[in-house]
Write a protein that holds these residues in place. Structure first.
Motif, PDB file in Angstrom:
ATOM      1  N   ARG A 147     -14.008  27.596   2.202  1.00 29.75           N
ATOM      2  CA  ARG A 147     -14.942  27.272   3.278  1.00 29.75           C
ATOM      3  C   ARG A 147     -15.822  26.102   2.901  1.00 29.75           C
ATOM      4  O   ARG A 147     -16.305  25.376   3.760  1.00 29.75           O
ATOM      5  CB  ARG A 147     -15.781  28.497   3.636  1.00 29.75           C
ATOM      6  CG  ARG A 147     -14.925  29.504   4.344  1.00 29.75           C
ATOM      7  CD  ARG A 147     -15.610  30.676   4.944  1.00 29.75           C
ATOM      8  NE  ARG A 147     -17.008  30.848   4.745  1.00 29.75           N
ATOM      9  CZ  ARG A 147     -17.619  32.013   4.831  1.00 29.75           C
ATOM     10  NH1 ARG A 147     -16.925  33.089   5.093  1.00 29.75           N
ATOM     11  NH2 ARG A 147     -18.909  32.110   4.651  1.00 29.75           N
ATOM     12  N   VAL A 200     -15.633  29.641  14.822  1.00 25.42           N
ATOM     13  CA  VAL A 200     -15.383  28.382  14.151  1.00 25.42           C
ATOM     14  C   VAL A 200     -14.679  28.691  12.846  1.00 25.42           C
ATOM     15  O   VAL A 200     -15.191  29.446  12.032  1.00 25.42           O
ATOM     16  CB  VAL A 200     -16.703  27.617  13.876  1.00 25.42           C
ATOM     17  CG1 VAL A 200     -16.418  26.334  13.119  1.00 25.42           C
ATOM     18  CG2 VAL A 200     -17.430  27.333  15.179  1.00 25.42           C
ATOM     19  N   PRO A 252     -13.493  26.834   9.645  1.00 25.16           N
ATOM     20  CA  PRO A 252     -13.416  25.576   8.904  1.00 25.16           C
ATOM     21  C   PRO A 252     -12.000  25.343   8.409  1.00 25.16           C
ATOM     22  O   PRO A 252     -11.368  26.241   7.883  1.00 25.16           O
ATOM     23  CB  PRO A 252     -14.382  25.790   7.736  1.00 25.16           C
ATOM     24  CG  PRO A 252     -15.320  26.844   8.214  1.00 25.16           C
ATOM     25  CD  PRO A 252     -14.490  27.742   9.098  1.00 25.16           C
ATOM     26  N   ALA A 256     -14.942  18.556   6.168  1.00 21.38           N
ATOM     27  CA  ALA A 256     -16.160  19.200   6.662  1.00 21.38           C
ATOM     28  C   ALA A 256     -16.503  20.405   5.799  1.00 21.38           C
ATOM     29  O   ALA A 256     -15.674  21.268   5.560  1.00 21.38           O
ATOM     30  CB  ALA A 256     -15.982  19.626   8.109  1.00 21.38           C
ATOM     31  N   THR A 257     -17.727  20.464   5.334  1.00 18.67           N
ATOM     32  CA  THR A 257     -18.176  21.628   4.571  1.00 18.67           C
ATOM     33  C   THR A 257     -18.774  22.639   5.515  1.00 18.67           C
ATOM     34  O   THR A 257     -19.039  22.355   6.682  1.00 18.67           O
ATOM     35  CB  THR A 257     -19.232  21.233   3.522  1.00 18.67           C
ATOM     36  OG1 THR A 257     -20.392  20.788   4.223  1.00 18.67           O
ATOM     37  CG2 THR A 257     -18.719  20.166   2.572  1.00 18.67           C
ATOM     38  N   GLU A 258     -19.010  23.807   5.016  1.00 19.37           N
ATOM     39  CA  GLU A 258     -19.597  24.847   5.844  1.00 19.37           C
ATOM     40  C   GLU A 258     -20.968  24.436   6.365  1.00 19.37           C
ATOM     41  O   GLU A 258     -21.309  24.717   7.516  1.00 19.37           O
ATOM     42  CB  GLU A 258     -19.700  26.142   5.031  1.00 19.37           C
ATOM     43  CG  GLU A 258     -20.050  27.334   5.872  1.00 19.37           C
ATOM     44  CD  GLU A 258     -19.922  28.619   5.113  1.00 19.37           C
ATOM     45  OE1 GLU A 258     -18.967  29.371   5.392  1.00 19.37           O
ATOM     46  OE2 GLU A 258     -20.775  28.888   4.253  1.00 19.37           O
ATOM     47  N   GLU A 291     -21.925  21.494   7.149  1.00 19.06           N
ATOM     48  CA  GLU A 291     -21.702  20.578   8.270  1.00 19.06           C
ATOM     49  C   GLU A 291     -21.344  21.340   9.540  1.00 19.06           C
ATOM     50  O   GLU A 291     -21.795  20.994  10.628  1.00 19.06           O
ATOM     51  CB  GLU A 291     -20.618  19.550   7.917  1.00 19.06           C
ATOM     52  CG  GLU A 291     -21.078  18.554   6.875  1.00 19.06           C
ATOM     53  CD  GLU A 291     -19.946  17.701   6.329  1.00 19.06           C
ATOM     54  OE1 GLU A 291     -18.769  18.098   6.439  1.00 19.06           O
ATOM     55  OE2 GLU A 291     -20.247  16.638   5.775  1.00 19.06           O
ATOM     56  N   TRP A 292     -20.526  22.401   9.400  1.00 22.17           N
ATOM     57  CA  TRP A 292     -20.202  23.231  10.556  1.00 22.17           C
ATOM     58  C   TRP A 292     -21.483  23.863  11.098  1.00 22.17           C
ATOM     59  O   TRP A 292     -21.691  23.895  12.318  1.00 22.17           O
ATOM     60  CB  TRP A 292     -19.222  24.332  10.179  1.00 22.17           C
ATOM     61  CG  TRP A 292     -17.798  23.891  10.076  1.00 22.17           C
ATOM     62  CD1 TRP A 292     -17.112  23.616   8.925  1.00 22.17           C
ATOM     63  CD2 TRP A 292     -16.874  23.679  11.137  1.00 22.17           C
ATOM     64  NE1 TRP A 292     -15.824  23.248   9.217  1.00 22.17           N
ATOM     65  CE2 TRP A 292     -15.654  23.279  10.574  1.00 22.17           C
ATOM     66  CE3 TRP A 292     -16.974  23.792  12.524  1.00 22.17           C
ATOM     67  CZ2 TRP A 292     -14.529  22.996  11.337  1.00 22.17           C
ATOM     68  CZ3 TRP A 292     -15.852  23.505  13.289  1.00 22.17           C
ATOM     69  CH2 TRP A 292     -14.653  23.116  12.689  1.00 22.17           C
ATOM     70  N   ARG A 335     -23.559  21.149  12.889  1.00 23.17           N
ATOM     71  CA  ARG A 335     -22.946  20.672  14.121  1.00 23.17           C
ATOM     72  C   ARG A 335     -23.030  21.722  15.236  1.00 23.17           C
ATOM     73  O   ARG A 335     -23.402  21.427  16.372  1.00 23.17           O
ATOM     74  CB  ARG A 335     -21.495  20.269  13.885  1.00 23.17           C
ATOM     75  CG  ARG A 335     -20.855  19.690  15.139  1.00 23.17           C
ATOM     76  CD  ARG A 335     -19.479  19.092  14.909  1.00 23.17           C
ATOM     77  NE  ARG A 335     -18.549  20.041  14.344  1.00 23.17           N
ATOM     78  CZ  ARG A 335     -17.848  19.830  13.218  1.00 23.17           C
ATOM     79  NH1 ARG A 335     -17.987  18.708  12.551  1.00 23.17           N
ATOM     80  NH2 ARG A 335     -17.015  20.724  12.770  1.00 23.17           N
ATOM     81  N   GLU A 336     -22.682  22.961  14.904  1.00 22.56           N
ATOM     82  CA  GLU A 336     -22.717  24.013  15.918  1.00 22.56           C
ATOM     83  C   GLU A 336     -24.148  24.308  16.357  1.00 22.56           C
ATOM     84  O   GLU A 336     -24.411  24.549  17.541  1.00 22.56           O
ATOM     85  CB  GLU A 336     -22.023  25.276  15.404  1.00 22.56           C
ATOM     86  CG  GLU A 336     -20.554  25.086  15.106  1.00 22.56           C
ATOM     87  CD  GLU A 336     -19.758  24.605  16.306  1.00 22.56           C
ATOM     88  OE1 GLU A 336     -19.914  25.176  17.406  1.00 22.56           O
ATOM     89  OE2 GLU A 336     -18.981  23.651  16.159  1.00 22.56           O
ATOM     90  N   ARG A 354     -14.425  33.153   8.868  1.00 20.97           N
ATOM     91  CA  ARG A 354     -14.993  32.611  10.098  1.00 20.97           C
ATOM     92  C   ARG A 354     -16.520  32.575  10.069  1.00 20.97           C
ATOM     93  O   ARG A 354     -17.161  33.385   9.417  1.00 20.97           O
ATOM     94  CB  ARG A 354     -14.586  33.476  11.296  1.00 20.97           C
ATOM     95  CG  ARG A 354     -13.118  33.663  11.445  1.00 20.97           C
ATOM     96  CD  ARG A 354     -12.794  34.646  12.535  1.00 20.97           C
ATOM     97  NE  ARG A 354     -13.437  35.931  12.273  1.00 20.97           N
ATOM     98  CZ  ARG A 354     -13.466  36.937  13.131  1.00 20.97           C
ATOM     99  NH1 ARG A 354     -12.903  36.821  14.300  1.00 20.97           N
ATOM    100  NH2 ARG A 354     -14.045  38.071  12.831  1.00 20.97           N
TER     101      ARG A 354
END
Length: 194
Positions: free
Chosen positions: A81, A119, A121, A126-128, A130-131, A134-135, A149
């Motif tokens: 992740r 989401v 990954p 993209a690292t966690e 970054e997720w 972004r979200e 997840r």
């Protein structure tokens, strides 16, 4: 006579290199001693002169082995992740990229509740974190985490998210307005309106 030699490793080098043999030897010794130390702590000194003393020791060693396997799988999932590749993971544990993916890559999650955005990954850059950023910026609030997840719920406002290896200091939580959103393995995830 046993001589303990303390190996000093530059932390930056340690993160970029394989575990030095001296550290691996010390870790193996500690892992091997864990069942005996636990049994002696709980039941008293193990002398080995009675056959019945071996049963709890064997059971403790089995529990430790089971937990070591589960911890390995959890740390591999955490590394994935964070962006680690299967080749890197395979190299670390002495198996091929394909074997690592077959052993640890199966989907362990079920379906998400209706209305939840899942989401997953990927294997990209993209690292966690970054997720999470972004979200959150898209108005998605973190509601849960599992091995594969990050679960979000769409809202009408942006969110800030933070992952921590263990709980944050209560003073930081109060001062910065964080609220615990989820826990997974050694990580605690926090959220707050942005």
């Amino acid at each position: 006579m046993t001589v303990n030699v303390r190996l000093t490793v530059n932390q930056a080098d340690f993160y970029d290199l394989r575990m030095p043999p001296e550290l691996e030897t010390r870790l193996r010794h500690r892992a091997a001693q864990l069942p005996l130390a636990f049994i002696e702590e709980e039941l008293g000194r193990f002398t080995g002169d009675q056959l019945r003393q071996y049963r709890p020791l064997i059971e403790a060693a089995q529990v430790a082995a089971d937990e070591a396997r589960a911890a390995l799988a959890s740390w591999v999932e955490a590394g994935r992740r964070a962006g680690m590749g299967w080749g890197d993971i395979g190299d670390l544990i002495g198996i091929s990229k394909q074997a690592a993916q077959q052993r640890f890559g199966r989907d362990r999650g079920g379906s998400a509740p209706f209305g939840t955005i899942v989401v997953v990954p990927g294997t990209g850059t993209a690292t966690e974190e970054e997720w999470l950023d972004r979200e959150g910026a898209a108005g998605r609030e973190l509601t849960g985490v599992d091995a594969t997840r990050l679960l979000f719920r769409q809202t009408d406002r942006p969110w800030a998210h933070r992952r921590s290896a263990g709980p944050l200091d209560p003073a930081i939580i109060a001062r910065e307005g964080w609220e615990e959103a989820a826990r997974w393995f050694a990580f605690v995830y926090y959220k707050r309106p942005a």
